[in-house]
Design an enzyme around this catalytic site. Structure first.
Site, mmCIF file in Angstrom:
data_model
loop_
_atom_site.group_PDB
_atom_site.id
_atom_site.type_symbol
_atom_site.label_atom_id
_atom_site.label_comp_id
_atom_site.label_asym_id
_atom_site.label_seq_id
_atom_site.Cartn_x
_atom_site.Cartn_y
_atom_site.Cartn_z
ATOM 1 N N CYS A 1 0.850 -1.208 0.000
ATOM 2 C CA CYS A 1 0.000 0.000 0.000
ATOM 3 C C CYS A 1 0.880 1.251 0.000
ATOM 4 O O CYS A 1 2.052 1.210 0.299
ATOM 5 C CB CYS A 1 -0.862 -0.001 1.247
ATOM 6 S SG CYS A 1 -1.773 -1.523 1.438
ATOM 7 N N ARG B 1 3.004 1.446 -7.484
ATOM 8 C CA ARG B 1 3.204 0.357 -6.520
ATOM 9 C C ARG B 1 2.152 -0.724 -6.677
ATOM 10 O O ARG B 1 2.213 -1.775 -6.052
ATOM 11 C CB ARG B 1 3.150 0.902 -5.088
ATOM 12 C CG ARG B 1 4.171 1.952 -4.758
ATOM 13 C CD ARG B 1 3.816 2.679 -3.475
ATOM 14 N NE ARG B 1 3.878 1.776 -2.354
ATOM 15 C CZ ARG B 1 4.901 1.700 -1.504
ATOM 16 N NH1 ARG B 1 5.932 2.476 -1.694
ATOM 17 N NH2 ARG B 1 4.906 0.873 -0.496
ATOM 18 N N TRP C 1 -3.368 -2.186 -1.464
ATOM 19 C CA TRP C 1 -3.069 -3.459 -2.143
ATOM 20 C C TRP C 1 -3.646 -4.513 -1.205
ATOM 21 O O TRP C 1 -3.081 -4.790 -0.140
ATOM 22 C CB TRP C 1 -1.557 -3.619 -2.305
ATOM 23 C CG TRP C 1 -1.135 -4.970 -2.769
ATOM 24 C CD1 TRP C 1 -0.708 -6.023 -2.007
ATOM 25 C CD2 TRP C 1 -1.105 -5.460 -4.107
ATOM 26 N NE1 TRP C 1 -0.421 -7.108 -2.770
ATOM 27 C CE2 TRP C 1 -0.649 -6.797 -4.068
ATOM 28 C CE3 TRP C 1 -1.422 -4.897 -5.336
ATOM 29 C CZ2 TRP C 1 -0.500 -7.568 -5.235
ATOM 30 C CZ3 TRP C 1 -1.272 -5.662 -6.488
ATOM 31 C CH2 TRP C 1 -0.820 -6.986 -6.427
ATOM 32 N N ASN D 1 -0.246 0.351 6.157
ATOM 33 C CA ASN D 1 0.454 -0.539 5.227
ATOM 34 C C ASN D 1 1.064 -1.636 6.071
ATOM 35 O O ASN D 1 1.725 -1.365 7.057
ATOM 36 C CB ASN D 1 1.557 0.246 4.495
ATOM 37 C CG ASN D 1 2.253 -0.614 3.455
ATOM 38 O OD1 ASN D 1 1.787 -1.702 3.131
ATOM 39 N ND2 ASN D 1 3.360 -0.122 2.932
ATOM 40 N N GLY D 2 0.771 -2.912 5.742
ATOM 41 C CA GLY D 2 1.322 -4.014 6.539
ATOM 42 C C GLY D 2 0.234 -5.004 6.884
ATOM 43 O O GLY D 2 -0.846 -5.004 6.306
ATOM 44 N N GLU E 1 12.840 -22.870 -15.063
ATOM 45 C CA GLU E 1 12.551 -21.469 -14.705
ATOM 46 C C GLU E 1 13.723 -20.565 -15.053
ATOM 47 O O GLU E 1 13.535 -19.475 -15.599
ATOM 48 C CB GLU E 1 12.207 -21.375 -13.227
ATOM 49 C CG GLU E 1 12.014 -19.969 -12.673
ATOM 50 C CD GLU E 1 10.906 -19.181 -13.374
ATOM 51 O OE1 GLU E 1 10.134 -19.772 -14.149
ATOM 52 O OE2 GLU E 1 10.863 -17.955 -13.193
ATOM 53 N N LYS F 1 13.498 -17.396 -17.630
ATOM 54 C CA LYS F 1 13.900 -16.027 -17.280
ATOM 55 C C LYS F 1 14.842 -15.472 -18.325
ATOM 56 O O LYS F 1 14.685 -14.362 -18.803
ATOM 57 C CB LYS F 1 14.589 -16.016 -15.898
ATOM 58 C CG LYS F 1 13.670 -16.207 -14.734
ATOM 59 C CD LYS F 1 12.839 -14.980 -14.404
ATOM 60 C CE LYS F 1 11.427 -14.917 -14.860
ATOM 61 N NZ LYS F 1 10.468 -15.911 -14.780
ATOM 62 N N GLU G 1 13.050 -14.934 -21.826
ATOM 63 C CA GLU G 1 11.955 -13.961 -21.951
ATOM 64 C C GLU G 1 12.423 -12.514 -21.783
ATOM 65 O O GLU G 1 11.732 -11.599 -22.226
ATOM 66 C CB GLU G 1 10.820 -14.286 -20.984
ATOM 67 C CG GLU G 1 11.093 -14.056 -19.525
ATOM 68 C CD GLU G 1 9.817 -14.245 -18.695
ATOM 69 O OE1 GLU G 1 8.722 -13.956 -19.174
ATOM 70 O OE2 GLU G 1 9.944 -14.712 -17.565
ATOM 71 N N HIS H 1 20.221 -38.243 -23.910
ATOM 72 C CA HIS H 1 19.219 -38.715 -24.895
ATOM 73 C C HIS H 1 19.036 -37.706 -26.011
ATOM 74 O O HIS H 1 17.956 -37.615 -26.595
ATOM 75 C CB HIS H 1 17.896 -38.971 -24.160
ATOM 76 C CG HIS H 1 18.017 -39.988 -23.081
ATOM 77 N ND1 HIS H 1 18.138 -41.341 -23.312
ATOM 78 C CD2 HIS H 1 18.131 -39.838 -21.728
ATOM 79 C CE1 HIS H 1 18.269 -41.981 -22.169
ATOM 80 N NE2 HIS H 1 18.266 -41.101 -21.187
ATOM 81 N N LYS I 1 2.137 -8.794 -18.804
ATOM 82 C CA LYS I 1 2.296 -9.225 -17.407
ATOM 83 C C LYS I 1 1.250 -10.275 -17.067
ATOM 84 O O LYS I 1 1.511 -11.209 -16.348
ATOM 85 C CB LYS I 1 2.171 -8.039 -16.454
ATOM 86 C CG LYS I 1 2.346 -8.400 -14.988
ATOM 87 C CD LYS I 1 3.686 -9.054 -14.724
ATOM 88 C CE LYS I 1 3.802 -9.606 -13.336
ATOM 89 N NZ LYS I 1 4.992 -10.465 -13.161
HETATM 90 C C1 AGP Z 1 6.860 -15.488 -16.140
HETATM 91 O O1 AGP Z 1 8.045 -14.718 -16.014
HETATM 92 C C2 AGP Z 1 5.985 -14.991 -17.277
HETATM 93 N N1 AGP Z 1 5.736 -13.605 -17.172
HETATM 94 C C3 AGP Z 1 4.755 -15.848 -17.495
HETATM 95 O O2 AGP Z 1 5.196 -17.144 -17.843
HETATM 96 C C4 AGP Z 1 3.801 -16.001 -16.296
HETATM 97 O O3 AGP Z 1 4.384 -16.773 -15.288
HETATM 98 C C5 AGP Z 1 2.530 -16.736 -16.775
HETATM 99 O O4 AGP Z 1 1.921 -15.942 -17.766
HETATM 100 C C6 AGP Z 1 1.536 -17.049 -15.669
HETATM 101 O O5 AGP Z 1 1.105 -15.849 -15.087
HETATM 102 P P1 AGP Z 1 0.261 -15.926 -13.705
HETATM 103 O O6 AGP Z 1 1.182 -16.492 -12.685
HETATM 104 O O7 AGP Z 1 -0.129 -14.506 -13.426
HETATM 105 O O8 AGP Z 1 -0.910 -16.820 -13.940
#
Ligand code: AGP
Length: 608
Positions: free
Chosen positions: A2, A27, A74, A100-101, A481, A485, A488, A504, A603
């Protein structure tokens, strides 16, 4: 988290507060509000949605007054509604609080206050503070706030105004940032310097356990026992954009560095060491009800799907329950076999990912019990599942998910502990797990302290066009993962594989130009992965290894290494992913990529 803004001085405060809230919008929030003191007492204006919506309401209301506080919320306790928006007021409508908290003992305090006749209007933990201050007020607002905070467990940054003391703001901090802005004949309170930059660069930062009385021409800071605290004012150097990112160059780096705090917030109030288990109230399932489910399906997308893979390994090993992991986009269309004895858990940072939402609807349609492990309170998934676990990681602005992932894995670890203690884990095993989870925030901070070393390593890799990430067991999903990272945000083609899978096929890719990242902490498959490193070195591959501190069997083999502290096997992903997040970040920065807004990505993928 928040945002808080407060002002006391000669200027009309309503529009000044709204402008400050606009500065805090980055934020992340879901509602906002202000409280203003004027001749008619205390005036409140709140709105769900954007600060612009609040602004319309404030302008229409024509609120007069020169002392006030504002807040962007938030949601952590209670969905994003107007009733849950801050500021909150007491029964008498003379005291307003923004916070906030998380107040951990809010339920007990609420019960006691209701028993003394206080009427509550919201589901929030914050409202407890207003009624307790009202209960304890005895002529001094500062004393009443201090007495209130003596009874509070948890983290807070708060600002309080009262029509009983016009021209005064009380501010207090414990765990959530708060600072005083010093002007000419006017003063400010804020959770974040970005809200002050239009007015002053001279600030005083409050520290934990401190409380301040702020007036137009003076301020006084004490501890909660009313002992005066001398503080030096500092001058803000950052520009607005940099302040908005907490001083970091990108939101992604800010969120990587926030992980000791976000993991702490995920854990907060949920670990029961005596019983060696976890308290997950949002599950709304008794032990008996939980035992009725004989199968778990974890469904998600992207990074959240990687967290799900780790959850599968955890739950099968420690809770002895069969688990399947499904890409949500596949699950929703393949006529899955689920029924009322299946627990279907959707994992999502945003809570709005279309495929995950659809998969959960499909599961519900087929009679399964649906659970959400979600970061955004009140999001679509959070509203539609039967129950859930909020990760409390705070808003994640960077498109590449970082702190959400470690909070998801931590939440899955606590769920596994809860399930495991119903089935296979002894209380002693449970206590050992509780202690190991408790150590994670501090251990994460230690790993992140090594960011400079990772930045150096990234320089040597920045021109590579390909990379392989290899891991075993709990760290196979971490390999996936780490590769995600890198690809992407730096657009380097990276692939994650189970380390043993190399022979394999992928081993054909190995030569002196192929960087290979091994996630190889000391765990039950460590010796096996040492052999895989030898296979890569025999083919002149460049090896970067993530290893447990004090481990040396790989040291002689790896070209580069990064160490992480020792923890239980199933918790290693929370630490081993951190260097990979930093590595991807620094490679992307070196390659001049738009780290917070990578090309082609959103996002939250709210479309199929
Ligand atoms: C992860 O870095 C990506 N931005 C993307 O794979 C993300 O994890 C995926 O779209 C799922 O999003 P969510 O966790 O909001 O459901």
């Amino acid at each position: 988290m928040c945002g808080i803004i407060g002002y006391v001085g000669p200027r009309p405060v309503a529009s000044l507060l709204v402008d400050g809230l606009h500065r805090l919008e980055y934020r992340g929030y879901d509602s906002a509000g202000i409280a203003v003191l004027n001749s008619s007492g205390l005036v409140i204006e709140r709105a769900v949605g954007r600060v612009a919506d609040l602004e319309t309401g404030v302008r229409t209301a024509g609120i007069e007054g020169t002392t006030g506080i504002g807040h962007t919320r938030w949601a952590t306790h209670g969905a994003p509604t107007e009733a849950n928006a801050h500021p909150h007021i007491d029964c008498g409508g003379t005291i307003a609080v923004v916070h906030n908290g998380i107040i951990e003992n809010a339920d007990e305090l609420r019960e006691a206050l209701a028993g003394r006749g206080h009427t509550f209007r919201s589901e929030t933990d914050t409202e407890v503070l207003t009624h307790l201050i009202e209960q304890l007020y005895d002529g001094s607002l500062m004393d009443a706030v201090a007495a209130t905070l003596h009874q509070v467990d948890g983290a807070y940054g708060i600002a309080v105004v009262s029509s009983m003391e016009p021209g005064t703001i009380i501010a207090a901090r414990n765990g959530s940032p708060l600072l005083i802005g010093l002007g000419e004949g006017e003063n400010f309170v804020a959770s974040d310097a970005s809200a002050l930059l239009d007015h002053t660069r001279t600030v005083v930062y409050l520290d934990d356990g401190e409380i301040a009385q702020v007036r137009a021409d003076s301020y006084q800071i004490t501890d909660l026992r009313a002992v005066e605290v001398e503080k030096l004012a500092t001058t803000l150097e950052w520009d607005l954009a940099t302040i908005g990112r907490g001083g970091y160059a990108h939101f992604m780096l800010k969120e990587i560095m926030e992980q000791p705090e976000s993991i702490r917030n995920t854990i907060r109030g949920r670990l029961l060491e005596d019983q060696g288990t976890a308290r997950l109230n949002g599950l709304n399932l008794t032990d008996e009800e939980l035992l009725r489910y004989d199968r778990v399906v974890l469904t998600a997308c992207g990074t959240s799907w990687h967290a799900a893979l780790i959850g599968e390994y955890m739950m099968e090993e420690l809770a002895r329950i069969p688990v399947e992991v499904e890409y949500a986009s596949e699950f929703r269309y393949r006529s899955p076999v689920v029924d009322e004895s299946t627990l279907v858990i959707g994992i999502s940072q945003s809570g709005e990912t279309a495929d995950t939402l659809a998969a959960l609807r499909e599961a519900k349609q087929r009679g399964a019990r649906t659970v959400g492990i979600v970061n955004v309170v009140g999001s679509s998934i959070a509203r539609e599942v039967d129950s859930g676990i909020y990760t409390h990681a705070g808003p994640e602005i960077g498109v590449a998910s970082t702190k959400a992932f470690t909070s998801q894995v931590t939440a899955l670890a606590m769920l596994t502990l809860r399930l495991g203690r119903l089935r296979a884990l002894s209380v002693l095993q449970g206590r050992e797990i509780v202690q190991a989870i408790r150590r994670l925030p501090g251990q994460a901070a230690m790993v992140l302290d090594g960011a400079g070393r990772v930045a150096k390593l990234a320089e040597t890799f920045m021109r590579q066009q390909n990379a392989l990430y290899l891991g075993r067991g709990y760290n196979f999903p971490v390999a996936l993962e780490g590769a995600l990272k890198l690809k992407e945000i730096s657009y380097v083609h990276a692939e994650g594989y189970p380390a043993a899978e190399m022979k394999h096929g992928p081993i054909a890719l190995i030569d002196e130009n192929m960087p290979v990242v091994f996630i190889a902490p000391r765990d039950h498959v460590y010796q096996k992965i040492v052999s895989n490193v030898q296979e890569v070195k025999a083919r002149r591959g460049q090896v970067l290894a993530i290893i447990t501190e004090g481990e040396d069997r790989i040291l002689g083999l790896a070209d580069h290494f990064i160490t992480i502290p020792e923890t239980l096997d199933f918790l290693t992903p929370v630490l081993s992913v951190l260097p990979l997040q930093l590595f991807a970040y620094y490679v992307a920065v070196n390659r001049g990529c738009d780290v917070d807004r990578p090309r082609n990505l959103a996002k939250s993928v709210t479309v199929e």
